[in-house]
Design a protein around this motif. Sequence first.
Motif, mmCIF file in Angstrom:
data_model
loop_
_atom_site.group_PDB
_atom_site.id
_atom_site.type_symbol
_atom_site.label_atom_id
_atom_site.label_comp_id
_atom_site.label_asym_id
_atom_site.label_seq_id
_atom_site.Cartn_x
_atom_site.Cartn_y
_atom_site.Cartn_z
ATOM 1 N N ARG A 107 0.824 -1.225 0.000
ATOM 2 C CA ARG A 107 0.000 0.000 0.000
ATOM 3 C C ARG A 107 0.850 1.263 0.000
ATOM 4 N NH1 ARG A 107 -3.265 -3.102 4.174
ATOM 5 N NH2 ARG A 107 -4.930 -3.978 2.908
ATOM 6 N N TYR A 264 -0.275 5.687 -0.534
ATOM 7 C CA TYR A 264 -1.657 5.170 -0.488
ATOM 8 C C TYR A 264 -2.661 6.322 -0.465
ATOM 9 C CZ TYR A 264 -5.105 1.540 0.568
ATOM 10 O OH TYR A 264 -6.158 0.653 0.496
ATOM 11 N N GLU A 266 -2.314 9.192 -1.879
ATOM 12 C CA GLU A 266 -2.443 9.709 -3.255
ATOM 13 C C GLU A 266 -3.298 8.770 -4.102
ATOM 14 O OE1 GLU A 266 1.774 12.182 -3.593
ATOM 15 O OE2 GLU A 266 1.729 10.076 -4.166
ATOM 16 N N ARG A 267 -3.141 7.465 -3.878
ATOM 17 C CA ARG A 267 -3.940 6.495 -4.655
ATOM 18 C C ARG A 267 -5.414 6.641 -4.300
ATOM 19 N NH1 ARG A 267 -0.093 1.104 -3.863
ATOM 20 N NH2 ARG A 267 1.828 2.294 -3.893
ATOM 21 N N ILE A 268 -5.710 6.840 -3.005
ATOM 22 C CA ILE A 268 -7.103 6.995 -2.578
ATOM 23 C C ILE A 268 -7.682 8.274 -3.162
ATOM 24 C CG2 ILE A 268 -8.568 7.513 -0.578
ATOM 25 C CD1 ILE A 268 -7.044 5.477 0.982
ATOM 26 N N LYS A 269 -6.885 9.337 -3.134
ATOM 27 C CA LYS A 269 -7.361 10.618 -3.650
ATOM 28 C C LYS A 269 -7.720 10.483 -5.141
ATOM 29 C CE LYS A 269 -6.339 15.468 -3.263
ATOM 30 N NZ LYS A 269 -5.418 16.497 -2.893
ATOM 31 N N ALA A 270 -6.887 9.754 -5.871
ATOM 32 C CA ALA A 270 -7.152 9.582 -7.307
ATOM 33 C C ALA A 270 -8.410 8.746 -7.514
ATOM 34 C CB ALA A 270 -5.951 8.918 -7.970
ATOM 35 N N ASN A 271 -8.623 7.788 -6.613
ATOM 36 C CA ASN A 271 -9.735 6.843 -6.771
ATOM 37 C C ASN A 271 -11.051 7.391 -6.200
ATOM 38 O OD1 ASN A 271 -11.220 4.341 -5.341
ATOM 39 N ND2 ASN A 271 -10.239 3.674 -7.245
ATOM 40 N N SER A 272 -10.940 8.211 -5.154
ATOM 41 C CA SER A 272 -12.127 8.707 -4.466
ATOM 42 C C SER A 272 -11.840 10.120 -3.957
ATOM 43 C CB SER A 272 -12.430 7.761 -3.294
ATOM 44 O OG SER A 272 -13.547 8.200 -2.601
ATOM 45 N N TYR A 275 -12.749 11.572 -0.462
ATOM 46 C CA TYR A 275 -12.389 10.892 0.793
ATOM 47 C C TYR A 275 -11.590 11.781 1.746
ATOM 48 C CZ TYR A 275 -10.502 7.833 4.286
ATOM 49 O OH TYR A 275 -10.172 7.298 5.502
ATOM 50 N N GLU A 301 -19.994 9.289 -4.739
ATOM 51 C CA GLU A 301 -18.819 8.980 -5.537
ATOM 52 C C GLU A 301 -18.651 7.473 -5.762
ATOM 53 O OE1 GLU A 301 -15.290 11.843 -4.925
ATOM 54 O OE2 GLU A 301 -14.865 9.983 -3.867
ATOM 55 N N ARG A 302 -19.123 6.663 -4.770
ATOM 56 C CA ARG A 302 -18.952 5.215 -4.868
ATOM 57 C C ARG A 302 -20.066 4.548 -5.649
ATOM 58 N NH1 ARG A 302 -14.182 5.210 -4.649
ATOM 59 N NH2 ARG A 302 -14.166 2.940 -4.474
#
Length: 305
Positions: A107, A264, A266-272, A275, A301-302
């Motif tokens: 992660r 992780y 940054e990955r969450i920000k890109a995905n959601s 959040y 968003e989800r």
Amino acid sequence: MAAFKPQWNDWCPGCGNFGILNAEQQAIIELGVDTKNVVVVSGIGCSGKIPHFFRTPISGVHTLHGRAIAFATGIKLSNPDLVVIVNGGDGDLLGIGAGHFVAAGRRNIDMVVILHNNGVYGLTKGQAAPTLKRGEKPKSLPRPNINDAVNPVALAISSGYTFVARGYAYDVKHLKELIKSAIKHKGLALIDVLQPCPTYNDINTKEWYDKRIYKLETLPDWDPVVKKPEEVNEKIKKAIDKSLEWGDRIPIGIFYQNELVPSYEERIKANSPAYLDYTPAKQLIEKEGKLTTIIDPLLKEREVD
Ligand SMILES: Cc1ncc(C[n+]2csc(CCOP(=O)(O)OP(=O)(O)O)c2C)c(N)n1
Ligand code: SF4
Ligand SMILES: [Mg+2]
């Protein structure tokens, strides 16, 4: 600046854990981090007692054996503004907690893991830990260890940790600098700390380490930092190769650092994207008896078409 206050402590005299605690406190103070934003999370073991022994007013969470990384992940994702530092023993992080240790690397969560590597299960009277070499017999074992040892540096690099270093508990100044670099690093950091346990491990003693340890940064051509993607494989190979050096000479210092990998967060920000604006710790739970938790933007968003 945060004040030091006297603090009760029950580690054995001469234990390497004192050096780790001092280096950690000094790193936090020298970085000028607001101590109310620092959370030290530990498992169970002599190492696990560390949050109780801080003389700086950090927040501490003394969790379950092997589960410190899992708790720390939840804390960091609930409030990404916190500086989260995990402290665990070699049994805690590489025995019962090995699954969490590997998953965290995949992660690349922006936090620091400090491994108290003493070769034994100190708290439970000196059984062989996963870092004890096969054939070794510290005074606490009736017969030599029949299991092979885990290499924490190689395991961390191959799991995806993006800052991997080794320190020595009796070189507090050097360890403090490693901890400062690890806190400043974007992504998951491991510091494998060689931590003599004078009570149960009479092999890896201070005298034994003092004769062998040298600093990677004194090698003229040592450069562990990845500066462009094409360098990743070469730097990983060099770092793992160096991590195999053990015997007459033992390297400490930074083995590998790569900030090109997205964290992780940054990955969450890109995905959601919503959040980080509505992380659990930033939400009001209730006002005047009414639930005020705002998760509608997140749910929206989800939604799947
Ligand atoms: C689930 C669970 N299993 C076993 C134990 C017993 N136990 C407590 S500490 C420990 C090992 C401690 O060794 P290490 O993690 O290396 O920490 P150290 O004491 O050396 O710092 C064990 C097996 C426990 N508390 N919880
Ligand atoms: S048993 Fe070992 S690791 Fe535990 S406090 Fe004593 S010296 Fe330190
Ligand atoms: Mg241990």
